[in-house]
Design an enzyme around this catalytic site. Structure first.
Site, mmCIF file in Angstrom:
data_model
loop_
_atom_site.group_PDB
_atom_site.id
_atom_site.type_symbol
_atom_site.label_atom_id
_atom_site.label_comp_id
_atom_site.label_asym_id
_atom_site.label_seq_id
_atom_site.Cartn_x
_atom_site.Cartn_y
_atom_site.Cartn_z
ATOM 1 N N GLU A 1 46.186 -53.523 5.867
ATOM 2 C CA GLU A 1 44.874 -53.455 6.525
ATOM 3 C C GLU A 1 44.453 -52.030 6.863
ATOM 4 O O GLU A 1 43.263 -51.756 6.989
ATOM 5 C CB GLU A 1 44.890 -54.310 7.800
ATOM 6 C CG GLU A 1 45.449 -53.627 9.064
ATOM 7 C CD GLU A 1 46.900 -53.226 8.962
ATOM 8 O OE1 GLU A 1 47.627 -53.785 8.116
ATOM 9 O OE2 GLU A 1 47.333 -52.331 9.720
ATOM 10 N N ASP B 1 50.416 -49.154 15.965
ATOM 11 C CA ASP B 1 49.619 -48.991 14.749
ATOM 12 C C ASP B 1 48.262 -48.308 14.986
ATOM 13 O O ASP B 1 47.453 -48.199 14.073
ATOM 14 C CB ASP B 1 49.438 -50.356 14.075
ATOM 15 C CG ASP B 1 49.446 -50.268 12.561
ATOM 16 O OD1 ASP B 1 49.921 -49.250 12.034
ATOM 17 O OD2 ASP B 1 48.955 -51.215 11.912
ATOM 18 N N ASP C 1 48.148 -57.690 5.280
ATOM 19 C CA ASP C 1 48.952 -56.743 6.054
ATOM 20 C C ASP C 1 48.745 -55.296 5.574
ATOM 21 O O ASP C 1 49.186 -54.360 6.222
ATOM 22 C CB ASP C 1 50.437 -57.131 5.977
ATOM 23 C CG ASP C 1 51.267 -56.455 7.050
ATOM 24 O OD1 ASP C 1 50.680 -55.874 7.984
ATOM 25 O OD2 ASP C 1 52.514 -56.504 6.938
ATOM 26 N N ASP D 1 49.067 -54.870 14.913
ATOM 27 C CA ASP D 1 49.120 -55.310 13.520
ATOM 28 C C ASP D 1 50.095 -56.481 13.382
ATOM 29 O O ASP D 1 51.303 -56.290 13.262
ATOM 30 C CB ASP D 1 49.551 -54.135 12.623
ATOM 31 C CG ASP D 1 49.568 -54.517 11.148
ATOM 32 O OD1 ASP D 1 49.080 -55.622 10.816
ATOM 33 O OD2 ASP D 1 50.051 -53.696 10.336
ATOM 34 N N LYS E 1 43.684 -44.023 12.041
ATOM 35 C CA LYS E 1 43.845 -45.484 11.977
ATOM 36 C C LYS E 1 44.046 -46.029 13.377
ATOM 37 O O LYS E 1 44.965 -45.622 14.081
ATOM 38 C CB LYS E 1 45.048 -45.827 11.081
ATOM 39 C CG LYS E 1 45.430 -47.324 11.089
ATOM 40 C CD LYS E 1 46.587 -47.632 10.129
ATOM 41 C CE LYS E 1 47.063 -49.083 10.275
ATOM 42 N NZ LYS E 1 48.213 -49.396 9.395
ATOM 43 N N ARG F 1 44.446 -49.267 5.166
ATOM 44 C CA ARG F 1 43.626 -48.637 4.122
ATOM 45 C C ARG F 1 42.215 -49.225 4.110
ATOM 46 O O ARG F 1 41.277 -48.558 3.703
ATOM 47 C CB ARG F 1 44.332 -48.767 2.768
ATOM 48 C CG ARG F 1 44.568 -50.168 2.294
ATOM 49 C CD ARG F 1 45.689 -50.260 1.239
ATOM 50 N NE ARG F 1 47.008 -50.200 1.841
ATOM 51 C CZ ARG F 1 48.140 -50.262 1.162
ATOM 52 N NH1 ARG F 1 48.121 -50.356 -0.162
ATOM 53 N NH2 ARG F 1 49.298 -50.209 1.785
ATOM 54 N N LYS G 1 53.398 -60.872 9.490
ATOM 55 C CA LYS G 1 54.682 -60.172 9.496
ATOM 56 C C LYS G 1 55.759 -61.072 10.082
ATOM 57 O O LYS G 1 55.460 -61.933 10.910
ATOM 58 C CB LYS G 1 54.586 -58.917 10.387
ATOM 59 C CG LYS G 1 53.802 -57.755 9.799
ATOM 60 C CD LYS G 1 53.846 -56.568 10.763
ATOM 61 C CE LYS G 1 53.001 -55.409 10.267
ATOM 62 N NZ LYS G 1 53.522 -54.797 9.019
HETATM 63 N N1 BES Z 1 51.228 -50.706 9.989
HETATM 64 C C1 BES Z 1 51.929 -51.070 8.810
HETATM 65 C C2 BES Z 1 52.862 -49.961 8.322
HETATM 66 C C3 BES Z 1 54.026 -49.629 9.185
HETATM 67 C C4 BES Z 1 55.238 -50.247 8.993
HETATM 68 C C5 BES Z 1 53.934 -48.634 10.135
HETATM 69 C C6 BES Z 1 56.309 -49.900 9.780
HETATM 70 C C7 BES Z 1 55.013 -48.296 10.912
HETATM 71 C C8 BES Z 1 56.206 -48.914 10.728
HETATM 72 C C9 BES Z 1 50.943 -51.362 7.702
HETATM 73 O O1 BES Z 1 49.733 -51.910 8.086
HETATM 74 C C10 BES Z 1 51.583 -52.357 6.796
HETATM 75 O O2 BES Z 1 51.837 -53.427 7.228
HETATM 76 N N2 BES Z 1 51.848 -51.944 5.560
HETATM 77 C C11 BES Z 1 52.478 -52.788 4.615
HETATM 78 C C12 BES Z 1 51.732 -52.644 3.326
HETATM 79 C C13 BES Z 1 52.126 -53.635 2.255
HETATM 80 C C14 BES Z 1 51.722 -55.032 2.665
HETATM 81 C C15 BES Z 1 51.478 -53.231 0.962
HETATM 82 C C16 BES Z 1 53.910 -52.307 4.447
HETATM 83 O O3 BES Z 1 54.144 -51.109 4.474
HETATM 84 O O4 BES Z 1 54.778 -53.157 4.322
HETATM 85 ZN ZN ZN Z 2 49.135 -51.503 9.959
HETATM 86 MN MN MN Z 3 49.807 -54.030 8.237
#
Ligand code: BES
Ligand code: ZN
Ligand code: MN
Length: 486
Positions: A336, A275, A334, A257, A252, A338, A264
């Site tokens: 993204e 990220d 968010d 992000d 990834k 996947r 966020k």
């Molecule tokens: N990059 C984030 C995940 C992340 C969070 C990595 C904290 C490292 C530390 C990812 O893209 C994300 O934002 N995931 C969301 C998914 C949700 C919206 C379903 C999450 O985990 O909150």
């Molecule tokens: Zn992310």
């Molecule tokens: Mn995200």
């Protein structure tokens, strides 16, 4: 760059400092017996005072006052039951503690463990990593020479040059992760990939925005839609003639992000330059595997983009069509990672490798589940999973197996498309993994969620605070195992 060499017999050596191993209850390791005999009873009192017992994690600097031909003696505690990771960690503590020592001799490689010299080198060098490029007054570690002395020192120096390739790759990944997003656009990252290709003799193909569209990479394109800086997709192909297996690795590469339109909160964004850690691990691992000439074919794929809320951004409710034709309803922009991995995994599966491994800072849920220092692993193939877990254990990276239950698939059923990109909050990391599974077909696949360990929270043994380069060592070990097994 630290010079690593082989010295002569310990008693003929002299210099600024010597580091020797000590086991629990002051059981002297190789070289420590000699030093202790030279220093005499006085040492006992000193260690009593310093509360040093030889436990794992302990380290004491003893000023020798001319009683040894070294000005300083480092006693490195190794505890009772030694393994490679503990030794790597102890060497890391030494690397940190000895950062002001210019010239260091050591007998640590002589402990009774296969592969000792390699992990001592790794731990020591990794601990001296600094990310200083934006500081007015950089304070780099001062060590210039690390000298393995006494028995088996020539073999140790040789093992060190191999270990160093892995260390360089981990540091490359750390540098990339620590780099602010402003300095690592997808285009810049792709440029670095091309440079790695030239350095290591790997074929590199870079797709620009138009080619990404022409190749129907709708997930990557959808995430990139809100960003000014255009996306790239990097493809590394390392195919030595002697290859015995075929490994695909997908990382990834979200260079920043923001969450996109599902923005966020400010605090959640603070570390989101991290990220792209999966892509960084792929960059490092591919270079190390090729430089070491490991006889395994490797396909490395990194979708690179930022996730921004620009006027053209994908909206909640929009539907994207990924490379394999499957459609995804984007309910939360968010989620993204996947979306870009869907395309990366589909491309990897098309190449029909023996195994696909993806690495992604994918979910906060995995971070919550396993904490800062352990990655989660999901897989559609028990053998592949076992191989990855074994490689990670050997490399000293902690990875824990997680379930991929079929009956949870309905969590990502969509009202309008083949699936949606979010599910319920509970089991969030599983829901993400289930979406990824839709894009690998029948190819054996392991997904590593590195949301926690991609960024180390503190200074600890060979880890430094910030980007950790997590995954590089596991991937190199995995490539070695795959090369050795067929
Ligand atoms: N990059 C984030 C995940 C992340 C969070 C990595 C904290 C490292 C530390 C990812 O893209 C994300 O934002 N995931 C969301 C998914 C949700 C919206 C379903 C999450 O985990 O909150
Ligand atoms: Zn992310
Ligand atoms: Mn995200």
């Amino acid at each position: 760059m630290i010079e690593i060499s082989a010295g002569t017999g310990l008693v003929d050596e002299s210099g600024e400092a010597l580091a020797v191993p000590v086991f629990e209850d002051l059981v002297w390791g190789p070289g420590a017996d000699w030093a202790a005999a030279e220093l005499g009873e006085w040492l006992d009192g000193y260690l009593e005072e310093e509360d040093f017992n030889g436990k794992h994690g302990e380290l004491v600097a003893v000023p020798t006052g001319g009683r040894l031909p070294f000005q300083n003696l480092f006693l490195v505690g190794l505890g009772e039951e030694l393994d490679l990771e503990r030794l790597r960690q102890a060497a890391g503590s030494l690397g940190r503690r000895a950062s002001r020592t210019v010239d260091l001799a050591t007998t640590l490689h002589q402990v009774d463990l296969d592969g000792a010299a390699a992990v001592v080198t790794e731990g020591f060098l990794l601990a001296q990593y600094r990310f200083d490029k934006y500081r007015s007054e950089p304070k780099p570690a001062r060590t210039e020479r690390l000298r393995y002395v006494g028995e088996r020192s020539a073999a140790a120096a040789e093992a060190a040059s191999r270990a160093r390739v892995v260390v360089d790759a981990v540091m490359l990944a750390r540098d990339l992760v620590n780099e602010p997003a402003a300095g690592k656009s997808p285009e810049t990252m792709a440029g670095l990939a091309a440079e790695i290709g030239r350095r290591a003799g790997i074929e590199v193909t870079i797709l620009d925005e138009e080619q990404i569209a022409a190749e129907r990479l709708g997930g990557l394109l959808g995430v990139a839609a809100g960003a000014h800086r255009p996306p790239r997709l990097v493809r590394f192909e390392y195919a030595p003639e002697s290859a015995t297996g075929f490994l695909a690795i997908v990382g990834k590469g979200i260079v920043f992000d923001s969450g996109g339109l599902s923005l966020k909160p400010a605090q959640g964004m603070e570390t989101m330059k991290t990220d792209m850690s999966g892509a960084a691990a792929v960059f490092g691992a591919v270079e190390a595997i090729a430089s070491l000439g490991i006889p395994v074919r490797v396909l490395g794929i990194t979708p690179l983009t930022e996730n921004m809320p620009g006027g053209g951004a994908t909206r909640p409710g929009d539907v994207l069509r990924a490379r394999n034709g499957k459609t995804i309803e984007v309910l939360n922009t968010d989620a993204e990672g996947r979306l870009v991995l869907a395309d990366g995994l589909a491309l990897a599966a098309e190449a029909e490798p023996d195994l696909i491994v993806d690495l992604a800072t994918l979910t906060g849920a995995c971070h919550v589940a396993l904490g800062d220092k352990i990655a989660g692993a999901w897989s559609n193939d028990q053998d592949g999973l076992d191989e990855v877990l074994a490689a990670a254990a050997r490399a000293g990276e902690r990875v824990w197996p997680m379930p991929l239950p079929d009956d949870y698939r309905k969590n990502i059923d969509s009202d309008v498309a083949d699936m949606k990109n979010t599910g319920p909050r509970y089991g969030g990391a599983i829901n993400a993994a289930l979406l990824l599974k839709e894009f690998v077909g029948d190819t054996p696949w392991v997904h590593l969620d590195i949301a926690g360990p991609a960024r180390w929270p503190d200074e600890e043994h060979y880890q430094t605070k910030g980007g950790s380069g997590f995954g590089v060592r596991t991937l190199v070990a995995l490539a070695e195992d795959l090369a050795g097994s067929s």
